[in-house]
Design a protein around this motif. Structure first.
Motif, PDB file in Angstrom:
ATOM      1  N   GLY A 265      12.694 -32.566  23.615  1.00 36.31           N
ATOM      2  CA  GLY A 265      13.525 -33.674  23.857  1.00 36.31           C
ATOM      3  C   GLY A 265      13.492 -34.573  22.597  1.00 36.31           C
ATOM      4  O   GLY A 265      14.130 -35.991  22.858  1.00 36.31           O
ATOM      5  N   TYR A 266      13.123 -34.242  21.585  1.00 36.26           N
ATOM      6  CA  TYR A 266      12.877 -35.228  20.771  1.00 36.26           C
ATOM      7  C   TYR A 266      14.082 -35.222  19.570  1.00 36.26           C
ATOM      8  O   TYR A 266      14.823 -34.474  19.653  1.00 36.26           O
ATOM      9  CB  TYR A 266      11.795 -34.616  19.572  1.00 36.26           C
ATOM     10  N   LYS A 267      14.334 -36.645  19.365  1.00 31.33           N
ATOM     11  CA  LYS A 267      15.502 -36.863  18.615  1.00 31.33           C
ATOM     12  C   LYS A 267      15.415 -36.293  17.150  1.00 31.33           C
ATOM     13  O   LYS A 267      14.458 -36.987  16.434  1.00 31.33           O
ATOM     14  CB  LYS A 267      15.957 -38.297  18.597  1.00 31.33           C
ATOM     15  N   GLN A 268      16.661 -35.523  16.782  1.00 33.30           N
ATOM     16  CA  GLN A 268      16.438 -35.158  15.312  1.00 33.30           C
ATOM     17  C   GLN A 268      16.777 -36.167  14.392  1.00 33.30           C
ATOM     18  O   GLN A 268      17.431 -37.112  14.678  1.00 33.30           O
ATOM     19  CB  GLN A 268      17.489 -34.104  15.354  1.00 33.30           C
ATOM     20  N   ASP A 269      15.682 -36.002  13.231  1.00 36.41           N
ATOM     21  CA  ASP A 269      16.142 -36.939  12.076  1.00 36.41           C
ATOM     22  C   ASP A 269      17.186 -36.349  11.212  1.00 36.41           C
ATOM     23  O   ASP A 269      17.075 -35.435  10.707  1.00 36.41           O
ATOM     24  CB  ASP A 269      14.745 -36.957  11.415  1.00 36.41           C
ATOM     25  N   GLU A 270      18.218 -37.166  11.144  1.00 40.20           N
ATOM     26  CA  GLU A 270      19.463 -36.321  10.682  1.00 40.20           C
ATOM     27  C   GLU A 270      19.145 -36.542   8.960  1.00 40.20           C
ATOM     28  O   GLU A 270      19.982 -35.849   8.469  1.00 40.20           O
ATOM     29  CB  GLU A 270      20.621 -37.365  10.941  1.00 40.20           C
ATOM     30  N   SER A 271      18.389 -36.953   8.523  1.00 40.80           N
ATOM     31  CA  SER A 271      18.003 -36.798   6.922  1.00 40.80           C
ATOM     32  C   SER A 271      17.580 -35.457   6.622  1.00 40.80           C
ATOM     33  O   SER A 271      17.745 -34.987   5.699  1.00 40.80           O
ATOM     34  CB  SER A 271      17.219 -37.869   6.423  1.00 40.80           C
ATOM     35  N   ILE A 272      17.016 -35.019   7.815  1.00 38.63           N
ATOM     36  CA  ILE A 272      15.929 -33.668   7.295  1.00 38.63           C
ATOM     37  C   ILE A 272      17.078 -32.470   6.633  1.00 38.63           C
ATOM     38  O   ILE A 272      16.470 -31.753   5.895  1.00 38.63           O
ATOM     39  CB  ILE A 272      15.072 -33.175   8.479  1.00 38.63           C
ATOM     40  N   VAL A 273      18.182 -32.340   7.453  1.00 36.68           N
ATOM     41  CA  VAL A 273      18.956 -31.298   6.977  1.00 36.68           C
ATOM     42  C   VAL A 273      19.611 -31.410   5.602  1.00 36.68           C
ATOM     43  O   VAL A 273      19.908 -30.356   4.856  1.00 36.68           O
ATOM     44  CB  VAL A 273      20.422 -31.502   7.800  1.00 36.68           C
TER      45      VAL A 273
END
Length: 345
Positions: free
Chosen positions: A274-282
């Motif tokens: 349920g952890y919110k993704q870090d959008e910068s990782i992509v």
């Protein structure tokens, strides 16, 4: 949460660091003691994930950042309520580029027109489908064989195994399976090796064990390209000596593929926790526009990455594992601004 991660997983500290405490180890060193207190285990292909490793541990999620599955006992995980995710398809583009690079190099060195050759692709999943698309873009006729897909999809353009094995160039892209209706273990064996002639160009970029190496080393072919071996890293030195390219299971080792393996596991772990993704990782892979100014396809591909260096690196097979773990930077073709048109699909 406590993580145990194969230290060859790409950018593991950046991608997984916010989840909790990480213990990073070489894949072959991950043992029962190492995982006992872990909540999450993330591996590549060198860790055998089974009852012997996990019994008595706290592990509730296992992620594999590679496409292969033969190192994981999925039945044990399922029976014990352990969530499993495998990064299927993460390296498919890299492996397809490896095969095309070899074909283009061979066409030049052996003076043949690859558009006049047939390419038998055995296993038309993630890798085989990408390879077929590139080959067709280049004008190479493909003979596609994949009984599981043909059974479920009734694909009229697919052929039987003997027909695919009769192609001028034969390449394997199946998983390694030992049971079921269509096991792939020793799919090319003493009973059907007669389809392979002294004019066949034969690849194994799938898994060691898909081709019977005892028969293979006694069979005269035109050329062998071998990236996947039985008993890695203790590979068959007779086959190694005679191969055009004898590489240490690195066909899928592009930077893009290794990143995608880690990123796909990251996405699955975010869903699990349920952890919110870090959008910068992509956007972690950002080499910018890389330029190649060569006037032919062979020189262009070799400037992007020359696989002969991988063969040279493991002439001493003692270097096999270290070279894999410390593989040179290799970007996939879509990053390049090329004078020569690349078969990008």
């Amino acid at each position: 949460m406590k993580f145990v991660i194969d230290d060859a997983c790409y950018a593991y500290d950046t991608i997984f660091g916010d989840f909790g405490e990480i213990s990073a180890l070489p894949g072959r060193s991950i043992d029962k003691a190492a995982v006992k207190e872990a909540d999450v285990l993330i591996v590549r292909s060198r860790t055998k994930v089974n009852q012997a490793l996990l019994e008595g541990s706290k592990v509730k999620f296992v992620g594999s950042t590679v496409a292969g599955l033969d190192h994981v006992d999925q039945n044990y995980l399922q029976d014990n309520g352990i969530t499993f995710f495998s990064a299927q398809g993460c390296n498919s583009m890299a492996v397809a580029e490896f095969v095309i690079s070899a074909i283009v190099n061979l066409a030049d060195e052996l003076n043949f027109d690859y558009t006049k050759k047939t390419l038998g692709i055995i296993g038309v999943g993630n890798v085989g489908s990408r390879l077929a698309a590139k080959a067709e873009l280049m004008g190479i006729k493909t003979l596609l064989n994949d009984p599981p897909r043909q059974d479920s999809e009734d694909l009229l353009n697919f052929v039987d195994l003997d027909t695919a094995l009769s192609a001028d160039i034969v390449t394997f892209h199946t998983p390694l399976t030992f049971d079921g209706e269509h096991p792939s273990y020793q799919l090319l064996n003493e009973a059907n090796f007669h389809n392979i002639t002294n004019q066949t160009i034969l690849f194994n970029a799938a898994r060691g064990g898909v081709i019977n190496e005892n028969v293979w080393e006694k069979t005269q072919t035109k050329v062998n390209i071998i990236d996947c071996w039985e008993n890695e890293p203790n590979i068959n030195q007779n086959l190694q000596k005679d191969a055009y390219w004898a590489t240490p299971h690195i066909a899928g080792h592009s930077v893009d593929a290794k990143f995608m393996g880690s990123f796909m596991v990251y996405e699955a772990l975010c869903d699990f926790t349920g952890y919110k993704q870090d959008e910068s990782i992509v956007n972690l892979i950002a080499p910018g526009i890389l330029k190649v100014k060569k006037d032919n396809l062979k020189d262009t591909l070799n400037e992007i990455y020359d696989f002969k260096q991988d063969t040279v690196a493991i002439k001493n097979i003692g270097n096999f594992e270290d070279y894999r773990r410390n593989y040179p930077i290799r970007y996939e073709w879509h990053h390049f601004d090329s004078t020569t048109v690349l078969p990008i699909v």
